[in-house]
Design a protein around this motif. Structure first.
Motif, PDB file in Angstrom:
ATOM      1  N   THR A  79      48.865  19.877 -21.475  1.00 25.69           N
ATOM      2  CA  THR A  79      48.508  18.471 -21.346  1.00 25.69           C
ATOM      3  C   THR A  79      49.106  17.727 -22.529  1.00 25.69           C
ATOM      4  N   GLY A  80      49.646  16.565 -22.282  1.00 25.87           N
ATOM      5  CA  GLY A  80      50.246  15.766 -23.346  1.00 25.87           C
ATOM      6  C   GLY A  80      49.937  14.295 -23.145  1.00 25.87           C
ATOM      7  N   THR A  81      49.625  13.607 -24.237  1.00 24.80           N
ATOM      8  CA  THR A  81      49.324  12.172 -24.190  1.00 24.80           C
ATOM      9  C   THR A  81      50.177  11.441 -25.213  1.00 24.80           C
ATOM     10  N   ILE A  82      50.797  10.343 -24.803  1.00 24.06           N
ATOM     11  CA  ILE A  82      51.552   9.483 -25.708  1.00 24.06           C
ATOM     12  C   ILE A  82      50.805   8.162 -25.838  1.00 24.06           C
ATOM     13  N   GLN A  83      50.590   7.750 -27.097  1.00 25.69           N
ATOM     14  CA  GLN A  83      49.893   6.505 -27.386  1.00 25.69           C
ATOM     15  C   GLN A  83      50.703   5.667 -28.368  1.00 25.69           C
ATOM     16  N   ILE A  84      50.509   4.373 -28.314  1.00 26.25           N
ATOM     17  CA  ILE A  84      51.033   3.455 -29.317  1.00 26.25           C
ATOM     18  C   ILE A  84      49.874   2.593 -29.793  1.00 26.25           C
ATOM     19  N   SER A  85      49.659   2.609 -31.107  1.00 29.48           N
ATOM     20  CA  SER A  85      48.546   1.857 -31.718  1.00 29.48           C
ATOM     21  C   SER A  85      47.215   2.196 -31.073  1.00 29.48           C
ATOM     22  N   GLY A  86      47.027   3.451 -30.729  1.00 25.47           N
ATOM     23  CA  GLY A  86      45.770   3.899 -30.142  1.00 25.47           C
ATOM     24  C   GLY A  86      45.622   3.623 -28.665  1.00 25.47           C
ATOM     25  N   LEU A  92      50.112  13.458 -19.177  1.00 27.59           N
ATOM     26  CA  LEU A  92      50.543  14.397 -18.146  1.00 27.59           C
ATOM     27  C   LEU A  92      49.779  15.702 -18.319  1.00 27.59           C
ATOM     28  N   VAL A  93      49.177  16.174 -17.228  1.00 25.51           N
ATOM     29  CA  VAL A  93      48.473  17.455 -17.206  1.00 25.51           C
ATOM     30  C   VAL A  93      49.132  18.325 -16.150  1.00 25.51           C
ATOM     31  N   VAL A  94      49.426  19.570 -16.511  1.00 26.59           N
ATOM     32  CA  VAL A  94      50.053  20.502 -15.577  1.00 26.59           C
ATOM     33  C   VAL A  94      49.310  21.830 -15.636  1.00 26.59           C
ATOM     34  N   ASN A  95      48.947  22.352 -14.478  1.00 28.84           N
ATOM     35  CA  ASN A  95      48.430  23.711 -14.377  1.00 28.84           C
ATOM     36  C   ASN A  95      49.156  24.425 -13.248  1.00 28.84           C
ATOM     37  N   GLU A  96      48.721  25.640 -12.917  1.00 30.83           N
ATOM     38  CA  GLU A  96      49.450  26.421 -11.917  1.00 30.83           C
ATOM     39  C   GLU A  96      49.336  25.861 -10.508  1.00 30.83           C
ATOM     40  N   ASP A  97      48.400  24.936 -10.288  1.00 28.03           N
ATOM     41  CA  ASP A  97      48.194  24.387  -8.948  1.00 28.03           C
ATOM     42  C   ASP A  97      48.817  23.006  -8.754  1.00 28.03           C
ATOM     43  N   TYR A  99      50.115  18.965 -10.864  1.00 29.45           N
ATOM     44  CA  TYR A  99      50.228  18.096 -12.040  1.00 29.45           C
ATOM     45  C   TYR A  99      49.424  16.832 -11.781  1.00 29.45           C
ATOM     46  N   GLY A 100      48.988  16.207 -12.840  1.00 26.38           N
ATOM     47  CA  GLY A 100      48.312  14.919 -12.755  1.00 26.38           C
ATOM     48  C   GLY A 100      48.890  13.996 -13.816  1.00 26.38           C
ATOM     49  N   LEU A 101      49.407  12.866 -13.402  1.00 31.21           N
ATOM     50  CA  LEU A 101      50.076  11.936 -14.313  1.00 31.21           C
ATOM     51  C   LEU A 101      49.326  10.611 -14.365  1.00 31.21           C
ATOM     52  N   ARG A 102      48.772  10.302 -15.517  1.00 26.56           N
ATOM     53  CA  ARG A 102      48.162   8.988 -15.753  1.00 26.56           C
ATOM     54  C   ARG A 102      49.249   8.088 -16.344  1.00 26.56           C
ATOM     55  N   TRP A 103      49.746   7.158 -15.557  1.00 24.67           N
ATOM     56  CA  TRP A 103      50.784   6.236 -16.015  1.00 24.67           C
ATOM     57  C   TRP A 103      50.133   4.875 -16.249  1.00 24.67           C
ATOM     58  N   VAL A 104      49.852   4.595 -17.540  1.00 26.07           N
ATOM     59  CA  VAL A 104      49.144   3.361 -17.880  1.00 26.07           C
ATOM     60  C   VAL A 104      50.124   2.259 -18.261  1.00 26.07           C
ATOM     61  N   GLY A 105      51.186   2.615 -19.002  1.00 26.16           N
ATOM     62  CA  GLY A 105      52.190   1.633 -19.408  1.00 26.16           C
ATOM     63  C   GLY A 105      53.534   2.299 -19.552  1.00 26.16           C
ATOM     64  N   GLY A 106      54.598   1.514 -19.408  1.00 31.90           N
ATOM     65  CA  GLY A 106      55.939   2.056 -19.516  1.00 31.90           C
ATOM     66  C   GLY A 106      56.366   2.188 -20.958  1.00 31.90           C
ATOM     67  N   ARG A 107      57.533   2.767 -21.169  1.00 31.87           N
ATOM     68  CA  ARG A 107      58.121   2.875 -22.492  1.00 31.87           C
ATOM     69  C   ARG A 107      59.624   2.832 -22.341  1.00 31.87           C
ATOM     70  N   VAL A 325      43.096  19.913 -16.417  1.00 33.87           N
ATOM     71  CA  VAL A 325      42.750  19.329 -15.117  1.00 33.87           C
ATOM     72  C   VAL A 325      42.932  17.818 -15.211  1.00 33.87           C
ATOM     73  N   GLY A 326      43.608  17.237 -14.239  1.00 35.04           N
ATOM     74  CA  GLY A 326      43.917  15.821 -14.275  1.00 35.04           C
ATOM     75  C   GLY A 326      42.686  14.933 -14.167  1.00 35.04           C
ATOM     76  N   ASN A 327      42.815  13.702 -14.676  1.00 31.71           N
ATOM     77  CA  ASN A 327      41.719  12.733 -14.665  1.00 31.71           C
ATOM     78  C   ASN A 327      42.216  11.400 -14.103  1.00 31.71           C
TER      79      ASN A 327
END
Length: 341
Positions: A79-86, A92-97, A99-107, A325-327
Motif C-alpha cells: 500500500t502506498g499513499t502520496i500526500q502534499i501538505s498533509g 494504491l493498495v494491492v493484494n493477491e486478489d 487493487y484499490g486506487l483512491r484517486w483524490v487529486g492529480g499530480r 485492503v482497499g478503502n
C-alpha cells in the motif's frame, strides 16, 4: 605566493583531480577473478520479507516534493499513499486478489483521472499509477524490499563487467522479449576484506521484431545502508522515456525511515517462498533426487485404495491484513481503471 605560483598550483591540482576521475573506482576483486554469475543472481533476492516506510519524499522532475508512505509484504502486497501538505492525492493498495486506487487529486505527469475509487485485478497498470514505473506487483514489491524486478527466465548472459565510473558490477541478461542490465554494489564487512554483492539497480529494454532494443526504464539505488541487518537504499531514482520522445521523466525517492519486517498481522500464502535457484515445479538446487519415485509401479496397480481415500479439504485462503485492503469510503466508484490494458 606569487600570482604565477598560485596559477601553477591550481593547474596541477586540476590535473590531479582529472587523473583520479579518469581512473575511476577500482574493482574490489582481481581482474582475472570476477564474481560468479550465480553469486550475482542470488544477490537479486529481496533482503526482507516486509518493510514499512513511514516517511519518504518523492519528487518528479523539478516539481514540488510530496510525502510518500509505503508498506510492502512479499510476494505481492503493498500500500502506498502520496500526500502534499498533509492532503491525500493518491493511495494504491494491492493484494493477491485485487487493487484499490483512491484517486483524490492529480499530480504533474500523471494521467488525467476523475476523482474516485478504482478497483480490479492486480496489474502493472495499477502499479504505474503510484510512482509512474510499469512493473508487475510482485516485481514492484521486490524492488521495495531490496531485490531486483527480474525478467522471466530462462536467462542468457550477454555481457558483464566492472563499471569504473559508478563503482558497480554490471550483468546484462536477456530472454526472448527483454534485455535487462543489473547493477551490483560490493558491500565490505567492517574491518575486513570480505563482503557480499548487493543489488543496486536495473535497466530494462524491450526487444522488437527486428531485434532492436527499446529502453523502458532505469532504477538506481543509492546510499545503501543497513536496516536491522539488511541492506536497503536510502535513495532510489527512476528514469523512463517521456511519451513521443520528449526526453526523460525522472522520479527521485528519498526514504527517510525504513522499518524492517514489521508485524503486519494476517497470513501469507500457504506455499513457502522458494529457495534461490528453485522453481515452482520443484526443480532447483535443493530439489530431491527422487522426483520420479512418485511415479512408481504402484501408480497403475489395479485395486489401489487411493480412489477410496477421502479428499483432504482445501486450506482456507490466507487472511489479508487490513493494510492491504482497499478503502472506497468517501469516493465515487469508477470501476477498473486497467480494464482492457
Amino acid at each position: 605566493m606569487s600570482p604565477r605560483s598560485v596559477t601553477l598550483t591550481l593547474a596541477l591540482a586540476g590535473l590531479l583531480m582529472t587523473s583520479v576521475a579518469c581512473k575511476g573506482i577500482e574493482r574490489p576483486y582481481p581482474p582475472d577473478q570476477p564474481p560468479e554469475v550465480t553469486e550475482l543472481m542470488i544477490a537479486t533476492a529481496p533482503a526482507l520479507q516486509s518493510v514499512q516506510v513511514p516517511r519518504a519524499k518523492v519528487r518528479q522532475g523539478g516539481g514540488p516534493a510530496a510525502s510518500l508512505m509505503l508498506v510492502a509484504q512479499a510476494p505481492a502486497r503493498f500500500t502506498g499513499t502520496i500526500q502534499i501538505s498533509g492532503n491525500e492525492l493518491v493511495t494504491l493498495v494491492v493484494n493477491e486478489d485485487e487493487y484499490g486506487l483512491r484517486w483524490v487529486g492529480g499530480r504533474e505527469g500523471a494521467q488525467s483521472l476523475a476523482p474516485g475509487y478504482y478497483s480490479g485485478p492486480p496489474s502493472r497498470c495499477a502499479v504505474e499509477t503510484l510512482l509512474g514505473v510499469s512493473l508487475e506487483p510482485e516485481a514492484f514489491v521486490k524492488m521495495i524490499l531490496g531485490g531486483a524486478p527480474l525478467i522471466d527466465g530462462p536467462h542468457q548472459v550477454i555481457d558483464r563487467g566492472w563499471d569504473r565510473k559508478t563503482g558497480r558490477e554490471r550483468l546484462r541478461i536477456a530472454n526472448d522479449r527483454y534485455e535487462q542490465e543489473l547493477a551490483f554494489a560490493w558491500i565490505p564487512k567492517s574491518g575486513g576484506r570480505d563482503g557480499h554483492w548487493q543489488f543496486a539497480g536495473a535497466s530494462l529494454w524491450a526487444i522488437d521484431s527486428s531485434g532492436a532494443p527499446e529502453w523502458l526504464w532505469t532504477i538506481s539505488h543509492e546510499e545503501l545502508h543497513e536496516v536491522d541487518g539488511a541492506i536497503l537504499p536510502a535513495k532510489t531514482q527512476i528514469r523512463q522515456p517521456k511519451p513521443r520522445g520528449r526526453g526523460e521523466a525522472v522520479i527521485n525517492v528519498s526514504f527517510q525511515k525504513q522499518v524492517a519486517n514489521p508485524q503486519l498481522g494476517g497470513e501469507l500464502s500457504a506455499d513457502p517462498p522458494l529457495e534461490p535457484g528453485a522453481d515452482s515445479g520443484g526443480n532447483g538446487a535443493n530439489a530431491g533426487d527422487d522426483w520420479d519415485d512418485d511415479w512408481g509401479d504402484d501408480a497403475d496397480t489395479e485395486g489401489s485404495d487411493a480412489a477410496d481415500e477421502p479428499t483432504a479439504p482445501e486450506p482456507p485462503p490466507p487472511t489479508i491484513p487490513p493494510q492491504f485492503v482497499g478503502n472506497p469510503t468517501g469516493l465515487t466508484p469508477r470501476g477498473d481503471l486497467c480494464a482492457g490494458r
